[in-house]
Design an enzyme around this catalytic site. Structure first.
Site, mmCIF file in Angstrom:
data_model
loop_
_atom_site.group_PDB
_atom_site.id
_atom_site.type_symbol
_atom_site.label_atom_id
_atom_site.label_comp_id
_atom_site.label_asym_id
_atom_site.label_seq_id
_atom_site.Cartn_x
_atom_site.Cartn_y
_atom_site.Cartn_z
ATOM 1 N N MET A 263 15.248 -35.234 -7.571
ATOM 2 C CA MET A 263 13.922 -35.740 -7.960
ATOM 3 C C MET A 263 13.330 -36.546 -6.805
ATOM 4 O O MET A 263 14.052 -37.215 -6.070
ATOM 5 C CB MET A 263 14.026 -36.645 -9.188
ATOM 6 C CG MET A 263 14.710 -36.017 -10.396
ATOM 7 S SD MET A 263 13.875 -34.548 -11.011
ATOM 8 C CE MET A 263 12.352 -35.279 -11.587
ATOM 9 N N ASP B 234 19.582 -38.206 -10.741
ATOM 10 C CA ASP B 234 18.424 -37.366 -10.396
ATOM 11 C C ASP B 234 18.788 -36.168 -9.527
ATOM 12 O O ASP B 234 17.931 -35.591 -8.878
ATOM 13 C CB ASP B 234 17.339 -38.206 -9.699
ATOM 14 C CG ASP B 234 17.581 -38.379 -8.205
ATOM 15 O OD1 ASP B 234 18.756 -38.448 -7.808
ATOM 16 O OD2 ASP B 234 16.600 -38.420 -7.456
ATOM 17 N N GLU B 235 20.054 -35.794 -9.537
ATOM 18 C CA GLU B 235 20.505 -34.826 -8.540
ATOM 19 C C GLU B 235 21.579 -33.895 -9.126
ATOM 20 O O GLU B 235 22.439 -34.345 -9.866
ATOM 21 C CB GLU B 235 21.116 -35.663 -7.414
ATOM 22 C CG GLU B 235 21.515 -34.977 -6.181
ATOM 23 C CD GLU B 235 22.339 -35.944 -5.317
ATOM 24 O OE1 GLU B 235 23.077 -35.445 -4.476
ATOM 25 O OE2 GLU B 235 22.269 -37.170 -5.509
HETATM 26 P P1 TTP Z 1 17.753 -40.867 -4.479
HETATM 27 O O1 TTP Z 1 17.610 -39.454 -4.914
HETATM 28 O O2 TTP Z 1 18.657 -41.178 -3.352
HETATM 29 O O3 TTP Z 1 16.328 -41.456 -4.086
HETATM 30 P P2 TTP Z 1 14.907 -41.167 -4.725
HETATM 31 O O4 TTP Z 1 14.946 -40.138 -5.771
HETATM 32 O O5 TTP Z 1 14.314 -42.482 -5.149
HETATM 33 O O6 TTP Z 1 14.061 -40.676 -3.474
HETATM 34 P P3 TTP Z 1 14.126 -39.248 -2.754
HETATM 35 O O7 TTP Z 1 12.767 -38.666 -2.938
HETATM 36 O O8 TTP Z 1 14.419 -39.560 -1.322
HETATM 37 O O9 TTP Z 1 15.195 -38.460 -3.413
HETATM 38 O O10 TTP Z 1 18.230 -41.738 -5.703
HETATM 39 C C1 TTP Z 1 17.790 -41.499 -7.027
HETATM 40 C C2 TTP Z 1 17.565 -42.798 -7.765
HETATM 41 O O11 TTP Z 1 18.770 -43.567 -7.790
HETATM 42 C C3 TTP Z 1 16.535 -43.675 -7.107
HETATM 43 O O12 TTP Z 1 15.214 -43.392 -7.569
HETATM 44 C C4 TTP Z 1 16.991 -45.053 -7.467
HETATM 45 C C5 TTP Z 1 18.481 -44.943 -7.653
HETATM 46 N N1 TTP Z 1 19.197 -45.528 -6.488
HETATM 47 C C6 TTP Z 1 19.753 -46.800 -6.589
HETATM 48 O O13 TTP Z 1 19.689 -47.421 -7.655
HETATM 49 N N2 TTP Z 1 20.384 -47.338 -5.491
HETATM 50 C C7 TTP Z 1 20.466 -46.687 -4.293
HETATM 51 O O14 TTP Z 1 21.032 -47.212 -3.323
HETATM 52 C C8 TTP Z 1 19.904 -45.369 -4.194
HETATM 53 C C9 TTP Z 1 19.983 -44.600 -2.902
HETATM 54 C C10 TTP Z 1 19.283 -44.838 -5.312
HETATM 55 MG MG MG Z 2 15.945 -38.312 -5.466
#
Ligand code: TTP
Ligand code: MG
Length: 348
Positions: free
Chosen positions: A12, A104-105
């Site tokens: 996401m 989110d993955e």
């Molecule tokens: P990510 O997928 O790493 O980041 P993201 O979705 O916000 O941004 P991107 O578009 O680059 O994918 O992480 C998913 C969620 O997990 C993020 O929205 C918030 C949470 N998270 C934390 O709580 N601590 C952290 O250190 C990271 C990297 C993410």
């Molecule tokens: Mg993400």
């Protein structure tokens, strides 16, 4: 498309921040930083805030210095979990072969379903956008390592395909930490000897990597050459539906076929009701001596018609030894998929 490109990695975009913007549209268009209180750390921020150098895991006070005019909101983990659940519900209507890696993955292996990776991506992207309202990025490749690298390629709303002929050069510019198996500490050891990128790493021989990284060195050596044997492992129990009945032990085919016919029509209605189709049919029986036996078949296409289920279950049933009386018979359908995706216009 190349059949081997069956691994998808999805992620996401700015997940927590995008949920906050969705729930409160007045936050859109300005830098947004999500994190708890001044003494906490940034969990994530939107793409506007990233332009100022703000990123996940940075202390909130530092983010405030970099981007004082940003909106700051606290984490609402319950809400993110709820939305994550909805996203995965959509993904699971496509296939059960989904390995959730974080909130989110996920990795998805589409080799079992009759769609290409591009069709699968389009289905997920369209549904998540229309039904939930969020955007995401995808990577497609022939293994997990490369699919993950690809999903990060052009976020947000990205889609990148890494094919075999792009290897290994496509990885050369990456910093070492991008390679699964090289953490911060190991990366620092490499910096000390002047190895900064995957290209530098590529020039080292396997034994040297083993010396630097231990057993994992061999995997890293293979990984940057496009070899990664890790499988997508779904923790979700396989869904199935079934009907069965116990009765006075009999050998009478008329009675037994009647049951199969009844179950076939019950199960067909059940499938159509739930918008599902099935690919695997199993017939089970219990003999008079209480031993259980089962025959299964996985078809090359999905079915939901009563007559199809009946025909195949009769064939399966005919394979059983019929010396003994039977006291239970049942049909189970598994390998289910949403039939809705058959109606979806995948490409205009
Ligand atoms: P990510 O997928 O790493 O980041 P993201 O979705 O916000 O941004 P991107 O578009 O680059 O994918 O992480 C998913 C969620 O997990 C993020 O929205 C918030 C949470 N998270 C934390 O709580 N601590 C952290 O250190 C990271 C990297 C993410
Ligand atoms: Mg993400």
């Amino acid at each position: 498309m190349d059949n081997k490109l069956s691994i998808i990695h999805m992620d996401m975009d700015a997940f927590y921040a995008s949920v906050e913007e969705m729930d409160n549209p007045s936050l859109k268009g300005k830098p947004l930083i999500v994190g708890n209180s001044d003494r906490g750390i940034v969990t994530t921020c939107n793409y506007e805030a990233r332009k100022y150098g703000v990123h996940s895991a940075m202390p909130v006070f530092m983010a405030k210095k970099l981007c004082p005019h940003a909106n700051f909101v606290p984490n609402r983990r319950e809400r993110y979990l709820e939305i994550s659940g909805k996203v995965f519900e959509i993904v699971y209507t496509l296939t059960e072969m989904v390995e959730k890696v974080s909130i989110d993955e996920a990795y998805i292996d589409i080799s079992d379903i009759p769609f290409s990776s591009l069709e699968a991506v389009d289905y997920i992207r369209t549904n998540v956008k229309e039904k939930i309202g969020l955007t995401m990025s995808f990577g497609i490749s022939y293994n997990k390592f490369l699919a993950k690298i690809a999903s990060d390629w052009d976020k947000p709303e990205g889609l990148k395909i890494i094919t075999e002929d792009m290897m290994p050069e496509i990885l050369f510019p990456f910093p070492l930490e991008k390679v699964h198996g090289i953490g911060k500490k190991s990366a620092e050891k490499f910096y000390k000897i002047g190895v900064y990128t995957v290209k530098d790493l590529y020039n080292l021989d396997e034994e040297f990597l083993v010396k630097m990284l231990g057993k994992g060195g061999r995997e890293v050596y293979n990984r940057i050459r496009g070899v990664d044997y890790r499988e997508v492992t779904s923790k979700r129990e396989r869904k199935s539906i079934g009907s069965e009945r116990t009765f006075v032990p009999t050998r009478d085919n008329k009675i037994l076929y009647k049951y199969l016919e009844e179950f076939s029509s019950e199960l067909s209605e059940n499938l159509i009701d739930k918008n599902l189709k099935a690919k695997t049919i199993s017939v089970k029986i219990k003999y008079d001596d209480f031993t259980n036996h089962q025959k299964s078949r996985t078809l090359s296409s999905y079915i939901d018609k009563s007559s199809d289920i009946y025909e195949i279950s009769r064939e399966l049933f005919s394979e059983f030894n019929r010396d003994k009386k039977i006291r239970l018979i049942g049909i189970t359908l598994s390998n289910l998929t949403s039939s809705k995706i058959y109606q979806l216009e995948l490409f205009d």
